[in-house]
Design a protein around this motif. Structure first.
Motif, mmCIF file in Angstrom:
data_model
loop_
_atom_site.group_PDB
_atom_site.id
_atom_site.type_symbol
_atom_site.label_atom_id
_atom_site.label_comp_id
_atom_site.label_asym_id
_atom_site.label_seq_id
_atom_site.Cartn_x
_atom_site.Cartn_y
_atom_site.Cartn_z
ATOM 1 N N ILE A 38 -14.232 6.069 5.521
ATOM 2 C CA ILE A 38 -13.474 6.893 4.571
ATOM 3 C C ILE A 38 -11.995 6.532 4.617
ATOM 4 O O ILE A 38 -11.341 6.375 3.581
ATOM 5 C CB ILE A 38 -13.677 8.391 4.874
ATOM 6 C CG1 ILE A 38 -15.114 8.817 4.570
ATOM 7 C CG2 ILE A 38 -12.695 9.245 4.067
ATOM 8 C CD1 ILE A 38 -15.476 10.209 5.036
ATOM 9 N N LEU A 39 -11.458 6.389 5.836
ATOM 10 C CA LEU A 39 -10.041 6.042 5.983
ATOM 11 C C LEU A 39 -9.755 4.663 5.389
ATOM 12 O O LEU A 39 -8.708 4.459 4.766
ATOM 13 C CB LEU A 39 -9.652 6.059 7.467
ATOM 14 C CG LEU A 39 -9.583 7.437 8.131
ATOM 15 C CD1 LEU A 39 -9.341 7.295 9.625
ATOM 16 C CD2 LEU A 39 -8.483 8.282 7.504
ATOM 17 N N TYR A 40 -10.701 3.726 5.556
ATOM 18 C CA TYR A 40 -10.479 2.378 5.032
ATOM 19 C C TYR A 40 -10.489 2.378 3.501
ATOM 20 O O TYR A 40 -9.676 1.700 2.874
ATOM 21 C CB TYR A 40 -11.539 1.422 5.558
ATOM 22 C CG TYR A 40 -11.359 0.014 5.046
ATOM 23 C CD1 TYR A 40 -10.273 -0.757 5.468
ATOM 24 C CD2 TYR A 40 -12.249 -0.545 4.131
ATOM 25 C CE1 TYR A 40 -10.077 -2.038 4.998
ATOM 26 C CE2 TYR A 40 -12.063 -1.838 3.649
ATOM 27 C CZ TYR A 40 -10.983 -2.576 4.087
ATOM 28 O OH TYR A 40 -10.798 -3.841 3.606
ATOM 29 N N THR A 41 -11.393 3.149 2.917
ATOM 30 C CA THR A 41 -11.452 3.203 1.448
ATOM 31 C C THR A 41 -10.236 3.904 0.861
ATOM 32 O O THR A 41 -9.904 3.701 -0.301
ATOM 33 C CB THR A 41 -12.723 3.940 0.974
ATOM 34 O OG1 THR A 41 -12.753 5.260 1.529
ATOM 35 C CG2 THR A 41 -13.973 3.192 1.416
ATOM 36 N N LYS A 42 -9.565 4.728 1.679
ATOM 37 C CA LYS A 42 -8.379 5.449 1.216
ATOM 38 C C LYS A 42 -7.094 4.758 1.644
ATOM 39 O O LYS A 42 -6.021 5.362 1.623
ATOM 40 C CB LYS A 42 -8.388 6.882 1.772
ATOM 41 C CG LYS A 42 -9.589 7.720 1.363
ATOM 42 C CD LYS A 42 -9.569 8.031 -0.114
ATOM 43 C CE LYS A 42 -10.747 8.954 -0.478
ATOM 44 N NZ LYS A 42 -10.775 9.259 -1.930
ATOM 45 N N LYS A 43 -7.188 3.485 2.030
ATOM 46 C CA LYS A 43 -6.043 2.794 2.611
ATOM 47 C C LYS A 43 -4.856 2.684 1.657
ATOM 48 O O LYS A 43 -3.712 2.601 2.095
ATOM 49 C CB LYS A 43 -6.425 1.401 3.103
ATOM 50 C CG LYS A 43 -6.964 0.453 2.042
ATOM 51 C CD LYS A 43 -7.355 -0.873 2.690
ATOM 52 C CE LYS A 43 -7.880 -1.866 1.657
ATOM 53 N NZ LYS A 43 -9.120 -1.410 1.001
ATOM 54 N N SER A 44 -5.111 2.732 0.354
ATOM 55 C CA SER A 44 -4.009 2.637 -0.607
ATOM 56 C C SER A 44 -3.149 3.892 -0.600
ATOM 57 O O SER A 44 -2.034 3.891 -1.120
ATOM 58 C CB SER A 44 -4.559 2.396 -2.017
ATOM 59 O OG SER A 44 -5.414 3.462 -2.407
ATOM 60 N N ASN A 45 -3.671 4.973 -0.004
ATOM 61 C CA ASN A 45 -2.932 6.235 0.016
ATOM 62 C C ASN A 45 -2.181 6.471 1.318
ATOM 63 O O ASN A 45 -1.645 7.547 1.549
ATOM 64 C CB ASN A 45 -3.900 7.406 -0.216
ATOM 65 C CG ASN A 45 -4.598 7.319 -1.566
ATOM 66 O OD1 ASN A 45 -3.988 6.912 -2.543
ATOM 67 N ND2 ASN A 45 -5.858 7.697 -1.615
ATOM 68 N N TYR A 46 -2.192 5.458 2.185
ATOM 69 C CA TYR A 46 -1.527 5.623 3.475
ATOM 70 C C TYR A 46 -0.039 5.903 3.276
ATOM 71 O O TYR A 46 0.621 5.336 2.426
ATOM 72 C CB TYR A 46 -1.680 4.370 4.336
ATOM 73 C CG TYR A 46 -3.070 4.165 4.899
ATOM 74 C CD1 TYR A 46 -3.923 5.245 5.103
ATOM 75 C CD2 TYR A 46 -3.514 2.888 5.241
ATOM 76 C CE1 TYR A 46 -5.185 5.054 5.632
ATOM 77 C CE2 TYR A 46 -4.785 2.690 5.772
ATOM 78 C CZ TYR A 46 -5.612 3.772 5.959
ATOM 79 O OH TYR A 46 -6.859 3.585 6.481
ATOM 80 N N GLY A 47 0.488 6.770 4.097
ATOM 81 C CA GLY A 47 1.902 7.079 4.053
ATOM 82 C C GLY A 47 2.281 7.917 5.253
ATOM 83 O O GLY A 47 1.445 8.254 6.087
#
Length: 272
Positions: A38-47
C-alpha cells in the motif's frame, strides 16, 4: 485489587504460545506485506506530513504497548492470598537494539529535516532493521504465552521493519555511504549508552540477582543472542564486544547493498 490493578490483571490474559510460521506469525507477516504494498503504491503522495504520520502511528502505539508490557510484567497477583505485589523486571528494561526505534520515531517527530534527523532515521533503516528481520524470520525466542506481549513483540519488530522500508521507499533515507556512515555513528553512540548503563546499574547493587543486559553486551552477564553467547564464553570480553560491533556493522553493509540493488531494479522498471 483496585480498578487499575484489575485492568492489569485482565491484560495478563494468556494464549497458546505462538509458533514460528504458525497462524499468529503468518498473519502478521501478511499484514506487513500488505502495508508495504500500500505504501509503495502511494509513493507519489509521500511528503513531510505523511512521514510524521507514519512515525507517529508506529512510535505512539509502540510506546503504549511497551508501557503496558512493563506494567503487566511488574504486576503480580496471588489468587490464594488475594494480594498484589510489584517487582520490576530488570532484564526487560526497554533499551535494546529493537526498542530504540520507539525513541527514534518519537524524537524525529519533533525534528526538522537536517543532519540529526537524517542520522537517526538512517540508523533505523540500516541498523535496527537487522533486528526486525531476525525476529520476522526467527521469532520463537520472543514469543510467550501473554497475549499483549506477543502483540507488542510483533508491532515493535515488524512495525519497525515497515517504517524502515518506508523511509527507504520515500527516499527520506538516501541509499548512499553518507547515510550509512551516519547510521553507524548513531549505533556506536547507542552502544556506548547501553554499555554505560550495564556497568552503572550493575554496580549500583539494585538488581538483587536479576539480569540487566542492554544490547546484550554486558561484561557481567552472558549474551542471550544466538552465536554471540558462545563467542562471549570463548573469548575475552573486549574481543567479544569488538566482534559484536563489527557483526552489526557488516550486517548494515549487507542491508545497504540489498537496498541499493532493489532501488536500482525499481528504477530500471520505472524507466521501461
Amino acid at each position: 485489587m483496585n480498578f487499575f490493578e484489575k485492568i492489569l490483571y485482565f491484560l495478563q490474559g494468556e494464549m497458546v504460545e505462538p509458533k514460528t510460521f504458525g497462524l499468529f506469525h503468518l498473519l502478521w507477516l501478511i499484514l506487513v506485506v500488505l502495508v508495504i504494498c500500500i505504501l509503495y503504491t502511494k509513493k507519489s503522495n509521500y511528503g513531510e506530513k505523511q512521514l510524521k504520520l507514519v512515525l507517529g502511528i508506529y512510535g505512539i502505539v509502540a510506546l503504549i504497548l511497551e508501557i503496558l508490557k512493563q506494567l503487566i510484567w511488574s504486576f503480580n497477583y496471588d489468587l490464594i492470598s488475594n494480594t498484589v505485589s510489584w517487582d520490576f523486571e530488570w532484564y526487560a528494561f526497554p533499551f535494546q537494539l529493537c526498542t530504540t526505534p520507539i525513541y527514534i520515531s518519537l524524537i524525529s517527530l519533533w525534528l526538522k529535516k537536517g543532519v540529526v534527523r537524517d542520522s537517526l532515521l538512517a540508523y533505523m533503516s540500516y541498523i535496527t532493521i537487522i533486528g526486525s528481520i531476525t525476529t520476522m524470520i526467527m521469532p520463537d525466542s520472543c514469543f510467550v504465552s501473554d497475549i499483549l506481549v506477543n502483540i507488542h513483540t510483533m508491532w515493535l519488530h515488524l512495525g519497525s521493519f515497515v517504517v524502515s522500508v518506508y523511509l527507504l521507499l520515500n527516499k527520506e533515507v538516501k541509499i548512499d555511504f553518507c547515510r550509512l556512515k551516519q547510521a553507524i555513528i548513531v549505533f556506536l553512540i547507542f552502544v556506548f549508552i547501553a554499555l554505560s548503563m550495564n556497568i552503572t546499574i550493575y554496580n549500583l547493587g539494585v538488581l538483587n540477582g536479576e539480569t540487566f543486559n542492554m544490547f546484550y553486551i554486558s561484561p557481567y552477564f552472558v549474551s542471550s543472542l544466538p552465536v554471540f553467547d558462545i563467542i562471549q564464553k570463548s573469548v575475552p570480553y573486549i574481543m567479544f564486544l569488538f566482534i559484536y560491533i563489527l557483526a552489526i556493522i557488516l550486517a548494515s553493509f549487507i542491508v545497504f547493498g540489498i537496498s541499493k540493488l532493489i532501488s536500482n531494479n525499481l528504477l530500471k522498471n520505472n524507466e521501461l
